[in-house]
Design an enzyme around this catalytic site. Structure first.
Site, PDB file in Angstrom:
ATOM      1  N   ASP A   1      11.389 -65.481  87.135  1.00  0.00           N
ATOM      2  CA  ASP A   1      10.360 -64.955  86.143  1.00  0.00           C
ATOM      3  C   ASP A   1       9.074 -65.038  86.872  1.00  0.00           C
ATOM      4  OD1 ASP A   1      12.301 -64.348  84.339  1.00  0.00           O
ATOM      5  OD2 ASP A   1      11.448 -66.049  82.934  1.00  0.00           O
TER       6      ASP A   1
ATOM      7  N   LYS B   1      23.848 -70.700  79.455  1.00  0.00           N
ATOM      8  CA  LYS B   1      23.565 -71.838  78.719  1.00  0.00           C
ATOM      9  C   LYS B   1      22.162 -72.239  78.408  1.00  0.00           C
ATOM     10  CE  LYS B   1      24.858 -76.771  78.051  1.00  0.00           C
ATOM     11  NZ  LYS B   1      23.479 -77.382  77.800  1.00  0.00           N
TER      12      LYS B   1
ATOM     13  N   SER C   1      22.750 -74.100  82.734  1.00  0.00           N
ATOM     14  CA  SER C   1      21.785 -75.096  82.242  1.00  0.00           C
ATOM     15  C   SER C   1      20.728 -75.221  83.078  1.00  0.00           C
ATOM     16  CB  SER C   1      22.694 -76.360  81.914  1.00  0.00           C
ATOM     17  OG  SER C   1      21.770 -77.138  81.356  1.00  0.00           O
TER      18      SER C   1
END
Length: 565
Positions: free
Chosen positions: A305, A319, A294
């Site tokens: 990223d 998740k 999460s």
């Protein structure tokens, strides 16, 4: 020409009206089905309540029905009646009214497993191993852990008397405890490790983790750290906003950290950094494992990223769903999944597709072959649909089967109780060592307890024999099976010696935490931590660190560079 345009316009209007009519019919049909089925459910319950042979508990029956309905969705959509709101508040806020202690079941009673440092239980002197006998004169025999937990919790400022039986004490002890607001620390430990590397363990994104993290990071900066390890292992997540706040300490203002997309427009939102970072340059490694989920994946994924940190460990949980809460009548609440989240590259890390279930109702992970390639800001390849894949993957050996049963049977817990009675004071966590003589005493305790445990090799051998017999190979292979059975025969002393390193580590942690609390336990656990050592080693080698954040290599090539010694 005008007539043609008029006809065309009339046709267009007609198609739009027809579309609206079909849409209206569709909505009306759905609303009718909802009303019809609610009416059926209501009628069935009334009939049961009147005519069923036994008396029906309405709260329990309706709760079972609601839970069964929600089970068909995903495991994160849950109903909390008024009496269970404390569990939801703990999940969202990380705090509750109580004494600040983990409790466990031990020898037919509930006992203190670990008091939190600085909390009421620790303040009055409760210790791990204390068996709870009475609360305000009420006998706790036969009470479950959940029942005793509810009795210990309560309104802040209220007091009660607790009677306990302590290992080594001749008679029961009594303590007066006053409940306080218990805030579980999100950052239980931080330190300066080798090569001026800062280390911060972040356990949760509930409560105020960004404030705790900021305080820890600034304290480490004052001590002169030149690089940082953020430990997100076993961090199951929490509040999305808090992950964004922590990311903003290292990522420039105006960068999107995460976005959410739901079925309705209210679920769509973009979360960007809003302030200048504290330190946009410090080299960072992030430790993750398959229990990092999460909000942990949002933070680790944003770092990856945006090429801001090297991720180390094992693939995360996966998740990618967002939950919100909705107030219900009579003090209840519904926590439900309303959106999916997407990290800066545009990928969603959700690993399980709950919408498309198998015929038996089961669900499976999205196979790697069906995942999509995305790219980091620098152009490195990353994939969606299966958690965050580390830049440096480290395979961690699974804990031995015998250790699981030693913990579950409370033999390590019992030995730690006995050890602390014999050794009222011990060395600091950094210096504590369990000697061979100590371990021999533990082995004697295990043998005396007539300890039995499940051996996976026995199960596999039994299954293989059944298959061999079914396929007609048993006669030819009987001698080989006998020889293998002899080699795999149950040998407790052999297993205790073979897995001594792992078992000693857990025993040492159990002993240390009794006097040095959670911080001491963490220090003990970090001894010989291979993933932490790899993170520090990588930060020391800045050429290798920077190369992992550059495009141009395949994932396999990146990993081979990173893991080479």
């Amino acid at each position: 020409m005008k007539k043609f345009l008029a006809k065309k316009m009339m046709l267009l209007v007609g198609l739009v009206l027809l579309g609206l009519t079909f849409s209206s019919f569709k909505d009306d049909d759905k609303n009718f089905k909802v009303a019809k089925n609610l009416d059926i459910f209501n009628t069935i319950f009334k009939e049961l309540n009147i005519y069923y042979v036994d008396t029906i508990n309405p709260d329990k029956s309706i709760k079972v029905g609601i839970d069964a309905m929600l089970d068909g969705l995903d495991p994160y959509t849950e109903y909390y009646p008024e009496e269970e709101m404390g569990d939801l508040n703990l999940m969202l806020k990380g705090s509750y009214g109580g004494i600040g202690s983990i409790i466990t079941y031990y020898k037919g009673r509930v006992a203190i497993d670990e008091p939190y440092e600085g909390m009421p239980a620790a303040k009055v002197g409760l210790k791990a191993g204390d068996v709870l006998l009475e609360i305000d004169g009420k006998d706790l025999k036969g009470k479950s852990v959940a029942q005793v937990s509810e009795m210990l919790k309560g309104q802040i400022g209220t007091s009660f008397m607790l009677k306990v039986e302590r290992p080594g004490a001749k008679k029961p002890l009594e303590f007066k405890l006053t409940r306080e607001s218990i805030q579980i620390p999100a950052v239980p430990y931080y330190s300066v490790e080798a090569n001026n590397t800062g280390y911060i363990q972040l356990n949760s994104f509930t409560g105020k983790p960004s404030k705790e993290f900021k305080d820890a990071f600034l304290a480490l900066k004052k001590k002169g750290i030149t690089s940082l390890v953020i430990d997100l292992r076993n961090n199951g997540g929490g509040l999305l906003d808090e992950a964004v706040e922590i990311a903003n300490m290292f990522i420039p203002r105006g960068k999107e950290i995460v976005s959410t997309k739901g079925r309705i427009k209210q679920g769509d939102r973009s979360y960007k950094t809003t302030r200048e970072p504290i330190d946009p340059e410090i080299p960072i490694t992030v430790l993750v494992n398959n229990s990092s989920a999460s909000a942990s994946e949002i933070l680790a994924g944003a770092f990856q990223d945006l090429d801001r940190a090297v991720i180390i460990g094992t693939r995360t949980f996966g998740k990618g769903l967002v939950q919100t809460t909705r107030n219900l009548p009579y003090g209840g609440n519904l926590k439900l999944t309303t959106a999916k989240y997407y990290i800066p590259s545009g990928r969603c890390v959700q690993a399980i597709d709950y919408k498309h279930r198998n015929e038996d109702g089961s669900v499976g992970r999205v196979p790697d072959s069906l995942t999509t390639v995305f790219h980091t800001a620098a152009g490195r390849e990353v994939r969606d649909g299966g958690g965050i894949m580390p830049d440096v993957e480290i395979k961690v050996e699974k804990a031995p089967n015998i250790l699981f049963y030693l913990v579950m049977d409370k033999l390590i817990f019992e030995y730690a109780n006995d050890y602390c009675v014999k050794h009222p004071t011990i060395a600091s966590a950094k210096d504590f060592v369990l000697t061979d003589e100590d371990y021999n005493e533990f082995k004697a305790l295990v043998n005396k307890a007539n300890f039995k445990y499940d051996r996976q090799s026995d199960k596999v051998l039994k299954n293989l024999k059944e298959v061999a017999e079914f396929e007609g190979y048993m006669d030819e292979a009987s001698e080989e099976f006998k020889a293998l059975e002899k080699k795999l025969s149950h040998n407790l002393d052999r297993d205790l010696d073979h897995f001594a390193k792992d078992i000693k580590s857990v025993i040492s942690t159990e002993i240390v935490k009794r006097s040095q609390f959670q911080k001491g336990a963490i220090i003990q656990q970090l001894k010989g931590d291979e993933e932490l050592a790899k993170a520090i080693e990588l930060l020391k080698d800045q050429d290798k660190y920077k190369s992992l954040l550059k495009p141009g290599k395949t994932n396999a090539e990146q990993k081979s560079v990173a893991t080479a010694k």
